[in-house]
Scaffold this motif. Structure first.
Motif, PDB file in Angstrom:
ATOM      1  N   LEU A  10     -47.965  -5.988   6.972  1.00 13.07           N
ATOM      2  CA  LEU A  10     -47.923  -6.935   8.257  1.00 13.07           C
ATOM      3  C   LEU A  10     -48.739  -7.719   7.720  1.00 13.07           C
ATOM      4  O   LEU A  10     -49.745  -8.026   8.135  1.00 13.07           O
ATOM      5  N   LEU A  11     -48.269  -9.292   7.549  1.00 12.67           N
ATOM      6  CA  LEU A  11     -48.634 -10.499   7.688  1.00 12.67           C
ATOM      7  C   LEU A  11     -48.320 -11.320   8.617  1.00 12.67           C
ATOM      8  O   LEU A  11     -47.271 -11.723   9.371  1.00 12.67           O
ATOM      9  N   LEU A  23     -36.831 -18.880   6.263  1.00 13.01           N
ATOM     10  CA  LEU A  23     -37.988 -18.669   5.939  1.00 13.01           C
ATOM     11  C   LEU A  23     -38.160 -16.754   6.294  1.00 13.01           C
ATOM     12  O   LEU A  23     -38.551 -16.014   5.678  1.00 13.01           O
ATOM     13  N   GLN A  24     -38.222 -16.710   7.481  1.00  7.36           N
ATOM     14  CA  GLN A  24     -38.071 -15.798   8.815  1.00  7.36           C
ATOM     15  C   GLN A  24     -36.958 -14.790   8.473  1.00  7.36           C
ATOM     16  O   GLN A  24     -37.707 -12.861   8.475  1.00  7.36           O
ATOM     17  N   VAL A  25     -36.392 -15.044   8.273  1.00 11.57           N
ATOM     18  CA  VAL A  25     -35.406 -13.873   8.106  1.00 11.57           C
ATOM     19  C   VAL A  25     -35.091 -12.854   6.556  1.00 11.57           C
ATOM     20  O   VAL A  25     -35.039 -11.899   6.600  1.00 11.57           O
ATOM     21  N   ARG A  26     -35.952 -13.940   6.232  1.00  7.96           N
ATOM     22  CA  ARG A  26     -36.152 -13.711   4.210  1.00  7.96           C
ATOM     23  C   ARG A  26     -37.483 -13.141   4.211  1.00  7.96           C
ATOM     24  O   ARG A  26     -37.143 -11.753   3.499  1.00  7.96           O
ATOM     25  N   SER A  27     -38.127 -12.854   5.030  1.00  3.54           N
ATOM     26  CA  SER A  27     -39.535 -11.963   5.117  1.00  3.54           C
ATOM     27  C   SER A  27     -39.125 -10.694   5.933  1.00  3.54           C
ATOM     28  O   SER A  27     -40.225  -9.708   5.670  1.00  3.54           O
ATOM     29  N   LEU A  28     -38.138 -10.842   6.635  1.00  4.35           N
ATOM     30  CA  LEU A  28     -37.749  -9.941   7.017  1.00  4.35           C
ATOM     31  C   LEU A  28     -36.609  -8.638   6.627  1.00  4.35           C
ATOM     32  O   LEU A  28     -36.651  -7.916   7.268  1.00  4.35           O
ATOM     33  N   GLY A  29     -36.742  -8.893   5.115  1.00  3.18           N
ATOM     34  CA  GLY A  29     -35.956  -8.885   4.181  1.00  3.18           C
ATOM     35  C   GLY A  29     -34.519  -8.847   4.107  1.00  3.18           C
ATOM     36  O   GLY A  29     -33.289  -7.480   3.643  1.00  3.18           O
ATOM     37  N   ALA A  30     -33.918 -10.022   4.323  1.00  7.97           N
ATOM     38  CA  ALA A  30     -32.579 -10.309   4.083  1.00  7.97           C
ATOM     39  C   ALA A  30     -32.239 -10.107   2.970  1.00  7.97           C
ATOM     40  O   ALA A  30     -33.479 -11.192   1.940  1.00  7.97           O
ATOM     41  N   LEU A  51     -47.484 -13.529  -0.945  1.00  2.00           N
ATOM     42  CA  LEU A  51     -48.007 -11.977  -0.560  1.00  2.00           C
ATOM     43  C   LEU A  51     -47.152 -11.683   0.214  1.00  2.00           C
ATOM     44  O   LEU A  51     -46.406  -9.826  -0.101  1.00  2.00           O
ATOM     45  N   ASN A  52     -45.942 -12.222   0.570  1.00  2.00           N
ATOM     46  CA  ASN A  52     -44.807 -11.543   1.294  1.00  2.00           C
ATOM     47  C   ASN A  52     -43.252 -11.946   0.033  1.00  2.00           C
ATOM     48  O   ASN A  52     -43.160 -11.950   0.868  1.00  2.00           O
ATOM     49  N   PHE A  53     -43.908 -12.847  -1.110  1.00  2.54           N
ATOM     50  CA  PHE A  53     -42.683 -12.649  -2.533  1.00  2.54           C
ATOM     51  C   PHE A  53     -41.838 -13.764  -2.184  1.00  2.54           C
ATOM     52  O   PHE A  53     -40.691 -13.626  -2.117  1.00  2.54           O
ATOM     53  N   LEU A  54     -41.819 -14.490  -1.108  1.00  4.53           N
ATOM     54  CA  LEU A  54     -41.042 -15.908  -0.349  1.00  4.53           C
ATOM     55  C   LEU A  54     -41.365 -16.277  -1.412  1.00  4.53           C
ATOM     56  O   LEU A  54     -40.493 -18.151  -1.316  1.00  4.53           O
ATOM     57  N   THR A  71     -44.150  -7.495   5.644  1.00  4.69           N
ATOM     58  CA  THR A  71     -43.266  -8.521   6.501  1.00  4.69           C
ATOM     59  C   THR A  71     -43.586  -9.670   6.922  1.00  4.69           C
ATOM     60  O   THR A  71     -45.170  -9.120   7.289  1.00  4.69           O
ATOM     61  N   THR A  72     -43.333 -10.713   8.165  1.00 11.47           N
ATOM     62  CA  THR A  72     -44.217 -11.634   8.710  1.00 11.47           C
ATOM     63  C   THR A  72     -44.130 -12.207   9.747  1.00 11.47           C
ATOM     64  O   THR A  72     -42.660 -12.093   9.830  1.00 11.47           O
ATOM     65  N   VAL A  73     -45.164 -12.359  10.557  1.00 12.14           N
ATOM     66  CA  VAL A  73     -45.152 -13.388  11.939  1.00 12.14           C
ATOM     67  C   VAL A  73     -45.991 -14.123  11.536  1.00 12.14           C
ATOM     68  O   VAL A  73     -46.459 -14.512  11.549  1.00 12.14           O
TER      69      VAL A  73
END
Lengths: 237, 231
Positions: free
Chosen positions: A152-153, B132-139, A48-51, A79-81
């Protein structure tokens, strides 16, 4: 609907870890995904975060199917936390400002507001690595919220935290959702947390979506026997 | 003991007198090592970061080659660079042999694997969850790589410090390709060898103390840079 998921399949090394025929996430809701470890909850969140790219199927975001390389503009609306906050070796303030910096935005007042929202304005200059687990998770939350995402995920955001911090973070999520209408998808092992926070709750088991219902119904009159067993704390996997 | 003491006194005397020949030797030492370090850093940090960030089927082979490069005997490097730059060598047309340029080249060959290998190791040591964290923040991919490199900065600066230590104290390679020509390619290390050969141990000690002092000051500067970036 902010997300519409169709025939979504994720396969790692020949093993299908997620297979969801259909899932729709409403704009502005808090949707809780519950289920045991290995159910595919975190995999779904990454998709869902397209990661990650799905092995099969399609995810529509705001009605537009996202195939291949998802644009930065779409990715930056989500964005994910994560369960374990990964903070930069920098000050609390710079950690929160980081997600704005990625977008080329300099907005000190937004950073101040985000820090105030999570109650960390007094620790802005502290090195982030010196904070407690609860404070670190609040920094991670502020860093995600400062960019005002549409979605927000949250991947087990309160796992390993003490009851005080759990209550604090739950309050922050609820208030933010009510105030801004941000869609929240929350992955949690804690069914009580889902009950307290979510408008709707879904159960995932072995990669499959077993049931999705309004939270009161999910807990009082589950349609599926496995859901009933899960909310009653019985082993179902 | 008396030689040591005599060397120390002579070092103080030489520094206080601002001996012209010594100043020229020390300046050339610093200039050659600094230039080699800058080139090695500019070439080594991006390559090390790229190797640390990507996965390749040749990962094991690349690591083994780099680690071997980190332990290259300087005199072998000197011989290799000498042969490359000699008149009959493939780079003979440059006419760099017995000039500071040849010394810089040899030092780059020694320092580059150190900077690259240690940068690669530092980048690989960064928490994988950060990406993964940085990418999820839009990097973007570049922002993601930069974030990882910044998190690895303690190791990267340590790599640069190690490379500097290795080349400022280098003697075999610079002597071979520089020729230890007075006023032209003589540096502190080659001057120490010459003093020792001539039996002037006090002068050698004095030069050694000055070399140590320069290395110490350069490392203090690099470590201050490291301290500034790590809050």
């Amino acid at each position: 609907m902010i997300y519409e998921v169709d025939a979504l399949k994720q396969v790692y090394g020949g093993r299908t870890v997620l297979h969801i025929e259909r899932l729709a996430v409403r704009d502005g809701e808090i949707l809780a995904l519950v289920g045991p470890s290995g159910a595919g909850k975190s995999t779904l969140l990454r998709l869902l975060n397209f990661l990650e790219r799905p092995s099969e199927g399609v995810i529509r975001f705001c009605g537009a199917p996202q195939r291949g390389a998802v644009t930065l503009g779409v990715r930056r609306q989500v964005t994910t936390v994560f369960q374990r906050p990964v903070l930069l070796h920098d000050s609390v303030r710079n950690n929160v400002a980081y997600s704005l910096r990625l977008r080329g935005v300099k907005a000190a007042e937004r950073v101040d507001r985000a820090l105030a929202e999570v109650g960390l304005e007094g620790l802005a200059r502290r090195p982030a690595q010196t904070l407690s687990g609860g404070e670190m998770q609040r920094v991670a939350l502020a860093r995600a919220l400062v960019v005002e995402p549409r979605v927000l995920l949250l991947d087990e955001p309160t796992a390993n935290l003490d009851p005080y911090n759990v209550s604090l973070i739950e309050g922050l999520i609820r208030d933010h959702n009510q105030r801004t209408g941000t869609t929240v998808v929350l992955v949690t092992h804690n069914v009580f947390q889902a009950k307290r926070l979510a408008h709707r709750t879904a159960l995932l088991l072995n990669g499959y979506l077993v049931e999705l219902a309004e939270t009161p119904l999910f807990f009082t009159s589950p349609a599926d026997a496995r859901t009933r067993a899960f909310v009653q704390g019985e082993m179902v996997y | 003991m008396s030689t040591l003491l005599q060397g120390l006194i002579e070092a103080i005397h030489l520094i206080a007198a601002r001996d012209e020949a010594l100043t020229q030797i020390a300046a050339l030492s610093l200039r050659v090592s600094a230039l080699a370090l800058v080139i090695s850093t500019l070439l080594g940090v991006p390559v090390g970061a790229a190797l640390g960030l990507t996965r390749s089927p040749f990962h094991g082979l690349i690591t083994a080659v780099l680690y071997t490069g980190m332990g290259l005997p300087p005199v072998v490097v000197g011989l290799f660079v000498y042969l490359m730059l000699s008149r009959s060598g493939p780079l003979g047309v440059l006419s760099w042999l017995f000039t500071p340029k040849a010394m810089v080249t040899a030092e780059v060959v020694i320092a580059w694997p150190l900077v690259t290998g240690l940068t690669m190791t530092s980048v690989r040591g960064v928490d994988p969850a950060l990406r993964l964290q940085v990418r999820s923040l839009g990097a973007t991919r570049i922002q993601e790589a930069w974030a990882v490199l910044l998190e690895a900065r303690i190791g990267v600066v340590a790599a640069i410090v190690a490379a500097f230590g290795s080349i400022i104290s280098e003697v075999g390679a610079v002597m071979l390709v520089g020729g230890d020509i007075e006023g032209k390619t003589r540096v502190l290390t080659t001057a120490i060898v010459l003093s020792a050969r001539m039996g002037d141990f006090a002068q050698g000690m004095a030069l050694g103390i000055i070399l140590l002092l320069l290395a110490f000051l350069a490392n203090v500067a690099l470590l201050r840079l490291q301290g500034r970036t790590v809050r």
